[in-house]
Write a protein that holds these residues in place. Structure first.
Motif, PDB file in Angstrom:
ATOM      1  N   THR A   1       0.820  -1.330   0.084  1.00 58.01           N
ATOM      2  CA  THR A   1      -0.062   0.134  -0.089  1.00 58.01           C
ATOM      3  C   THR A   1       0.984   1.220  -0.169  1.00 58.01           C
ATOM      4  OG1 THR A   1      -1.443   1.262   1.263  1.00 58.01           O
ATOM      5  CG2 THR A   1      -0.085  -0.339   2.425  1.00 58.01           C
ATOM      6  N   ASN A   2       0.215   2.400  -0.260  1.00 60.73           N
ATOM      7  CA  ASN A   2       1.019   3.544   0.147  1.00 60.73           C
ATOM      8  C   ASN A   2       0.285   4.368   1.323  1.00 60.73           C
ATOM      9  OD1 ASN A   2      -1.285   4.490  -1.199  1.00 60.73           O
ATOM     10  ND2 ASN A   2      -0.297   5.105  -3.046  1.00 60.73           N
ATOM     11  N   ASN A   3      -0.478   3.679   1.780  1.00 58.90           N
ATOM     12  CA  ASN A   3      -0.895   4.429   3.119  1.00 58.90           C
ATOM     13  C   ASN A   3      -0.382   3.500   4.456  1.00 58.90           C
ATOM     14  OD1 ASN A   3      -2.467   4.933   5.344  1.00 58.90           O
ATOM     15  ND2 ASN A   3      -4.205   5.257   4.065  1.00 58.90           N
ATOM     16  N   GLN A   4       0.324   4.340   5.221  1.00 61.11           N
ATOM     17  CA  GLN A   4       0.913   3.804   6.581  1.00 61.11           C
ATOM     18  C   GLN A   4       0.193   3.285   7.489  1.00 61.11           C
ATOM     19  OE1 GLN A   4       4.191   6.110   8.584  1.00 61.11           O
ATOM     20  NE2 GLN A   4       4.427   7.062   6.433  1.00 61.11           N
ATOM     21  N   ILE A   5      -1.011   3.774   7.519  1.00 63.55           N
ATOM     22  CA  ILE A   5      -2.060   3.254   8.525  1.00 63.55           C
ATOM     23  C   ILE A   5      -2.580   1.927   8.281  1.00 63.55           C
ATOM     24  CG2 ILE A   5      -4.392   3.600   9.741  1.00 63.55           C
ATOM     25  CD1 ILE A   5      -2.058   5.871  10.294  1.00 63.55           C
ATOM     26  N   VAL A   6      -3.001   1.830   6.647  1.00 64.50           N
ATOM     27  CA  VAL A   6      -3.291   0.319   6.360  1.00 64.50           C
ATOM     28  C   VAL A   6      -2.198  -0.537   6.637  1.00 64.50           C
ATOM     29  CG1 VAL A   6      -3.991  -0.926   4.377  1.00 64.50           C
ATOM     30  CG2 VAL A   6      -4.621   1.601   4.586  1.00 64.50           C
ATOM     31  N   ALA A   7      -0.978  -0.120   6.295  1.00 65.09           N
ATOM     32  CA  ALA A   7       0.040  -1.116   6.400  1.00 65.09           C
ATOM     33  C   ALA A   7       0.106  -1.581   8.072  1.00 65.09           C
ATOM     34  CB  ALA A   7       1.451  -0.447   5.979  1.00 65.09           C
ATOM     35  N   PHE A   8       0.053  -0.671   8.892  1.00 70.17           N
ATOM     36  CA  PHE A   8      -0.081  -0.898  10.284  1.00 70.17           C
ATOM     37  C   PHE A   8      -0.976  -1.890  10.380  1.00 70.17           C
ATOM     38  CE2 PHE A   8      -1.198   0.159  14.431  1.00 70.17           C
ATOM     39  CZ  PHE A   8      -0.225  -0.032  15.329  1.00 70.17           C
TER      40      PHE A   8
END
Lengths: 241, 309
Positions: A159-166
């Motif tokens: 992803t390019n979204n850190q929250i999603v990755a977290f």
């Protein structure tokens, strides 16, 4: 190997520049220290010199922190486009993946190194500390953290979204950490067996008792490798369209 | 160090971003890469820098294929991607060190390389700042510095002057030109005068295909066709006679009266002929007052519009 090291030290430096490394180290040492020496600890009451409480706390202490360390690794590079600049330098995708993985591993290594005073204190306080058990416990900690780091790096590359990755890496981690074991105890048969063997706790708990079984090591190493290979696959997906 | 592209294609699903293009860039040339947005410029550059694999075809940097020798190719190229992505939380100094090390600059030479780049790119006063604190112009210089840090023989710059103010554009342009003396450079842009000012050769690409490839001079010559002149002859009352006299000249093909001003005409000459002398002589012989005679050059802009519309 040189390129991997350059990459890893750059990442490590950004951990320290952004304070996240200090927060993690303080939290890790604080939590494990508190539970090892004060709360729920029988170190002073029963006179047993062992680091078992430490390992039991350490099992959870970095669980939430590893996704926080890894979430930015590829997600941020994907978002800002720096990934393009990085991959057009003379490195392979695999070197980039391993470099990032190594940087998390180094930080974890530093955390564990800083917990050595606990070990030294225990050694001085009591006689008959089983050094083998403690070494095996440290090995288990490193291997488990490495596996979760690799999973975190993989989710970050998706992803390019850190929250999603977290969140993704936390959820996947939770399955290995807790849910597979819980599910395994609810059912029976082959599925239960498979789930039981997939659960991290099963492998971790035998290692902190000082039993180093090659199956446990293979389990953690293959988790790492699988996640890292998936990350590399994810990176190379840009070539197809 | 030459670049050679052979039948390169890149498809995104059913869309052909780059459609079977072939071209060569000779050593030491500065090639301007033009085309409307979405024409395939960036995709071509990404393939040349080994970031994307082509769907078919191949590209060779100094004879080395981008598919089989990515590592070697990447080391020979300095690349500034579109939008100039940088690690904003890093100091310029550290970032350039990192870029140099990644490109395989020997450890003992990194410090000097960084110092040189800071000087060449005019970053002296800002060198200890974080990249995030810099203005856009300075960030662009950092982008160029990281591309040049390992002294590559080939430079690939994707819209290096976009978003800069006119002064900064001129600075970056002259920087590219001075660097380009010893290197092979490909750069893409939307600013057409920029191409005329900097490039040896121009390539226009549209919908994934090359529509034009040649030196700026060649292209203009090709597009001009017949000579065009704007002429103003003043103090002349009988307009239809003027018109007749002009069209009667042996070299003149078309005379078109212009509305913006008294006695102004646009005159097109016959192929490969010039009417300048004839018009002048006519005016001298008849005592007309000739106050303007301007040749109209087809600009690159006209060519661009004609080919990409």
């Amino acid at each position: 190997m040189k390129k991997i090291w350059i990459l890893a030290t750059r990442e490590l430096k950004t951990f320290f520049d952004s304070l996240i490394a200090y927060i993690m180290l303080a939290l890790f040492l604080g939590l494990t220290g508190f539970f090892t020496w004060i709360m729920f600890s029988d170190i002073f009451s029963n006179g047993r010199a062992s680091l078992e409480p430490f390992f039991n706390v350490a099992y959870w202490s970095l669980f939430f922190f590893i996704p926080a360390l890894t979430m930015k690794m590829f997600a941020e590079e994907n978002r800002t486009g720096t990934i393009e600049l990085l991959l057009t330098k003379s490195v392979s995708d695999w070197q980039v993946v391993v470099g990032k993985f190594l940087s998390v591993l180094l930080l974890i290594g530093i955390a564990l190194l800083l917990s050595l005073p606990y070990y030294i204190s225990i050694t001085y306080l009591g006689d008959g500390v089983d050094h083998g058990v403690i070494l095996s416990g440290y090995l288990a900690l490193i291997l488990m953290r490495a596996a979760y780091s690799a999973i975190g790096i993989w989710t970050s590359s998706l992803t390019n979204n850190q929250i999603v990755a977290f969140l993704l890496s936390l959820i996947i981690g939770l399955f290995f950490h807790l849910l597979f074991g819980m599910l395994a105890s609810q059912i029976s048969g082959t599925v239960s067996n498979v789930l039981f063997n997939l659960s991290t706790f099963n492998h971790f708990s035998s290692m902190i008792r000082g039993v180093i079984d090659s199956r446990d090591i293979i389990y953690f190493v293959s988790l790492c490798l699988a996640a890292l290979i998936l990350t590399e696959q994810e990176l190379s997906r840009r070539h197809q369209a | 160090m030459s670049i050679s592209v052979e039948n390169l294609s890149k498809h995104y699903g059913s869309q052909r971003a780059v459609d079977d293009i072939s071209f060569e860039v000779n050593s030491g040339e500065i090639l301007g890469f033009l085309g409307p947005n979405g024409a395939g410029k960036t995709t071509t550059m990404k393939i040349l820098t080994c970031y994307l694999a082509p769907t078919s075809g191949n590209a060779f940097i100094d004879g080395k294929s981008v598919l089989d020798h990515a590592d070697e190719v990447k080391r020979k190229i300095g690349y500034l991607p579109e939008h100039n992505p940088l690690y904003l939380d890093m100091a310029i100094f550290d970032y350039l060190h990192f870029a140099a090390a990644m490109q395989g600059v020997a450890k003992g030479k990194i410090s000097n390389a960084v110092k040189d780049m800071i000087k060449i790119c005019g970053l002296e006063s800002e060198k200890h700042k974080n990249i995030g604190e810099l203005s856009k112009g300075y960030r662009q210089r950092v982008g160029l510095a990281q591309a040049l840090i390992h002294d590559p023989e080939i430079l690939i710059l994707d819209e290096p002057t976009t978003g800069l103010d006119p002064n900064q554009q001129t600075e970056i342009r002259s920087l590219i030109k001075s660097i380009g003396k010893e290197k092979t450079v490909i750069f893409s842009t939307h600013i057409l005068p920029e191409v005329e000012a900097t490039c040896d050769r121009v390539m226009i690409i549209n919908k994934g295909k090359i529509v034009l490839n040649g030196t700026t001079k060649e292209i203009k010559a090709k597009s001009v066709g017949n000579e065009l002149l704007n002429v103003r002859i003043e103090d002349f009352d009988d307009k239809s006679r003027m018109f007749k006299e002009l069209i009667a000249l042996p070299t003149v093909l078309v005379v078109e009266p212009l509305n913006d001003g008294e006695g102004k005409y646009q005159i097109q000459s016959k192929p490969e002929a010039s009417s300048k002398r004839e018009i002048f002589n006519l005016c001298v012989n008849k005592g007309y007052v000739l106050t303007e005679m301007t040749p109209i050059e087809a600009s690159l802009e006209d060519v661009f519009r004609k080919l990409t519309n």
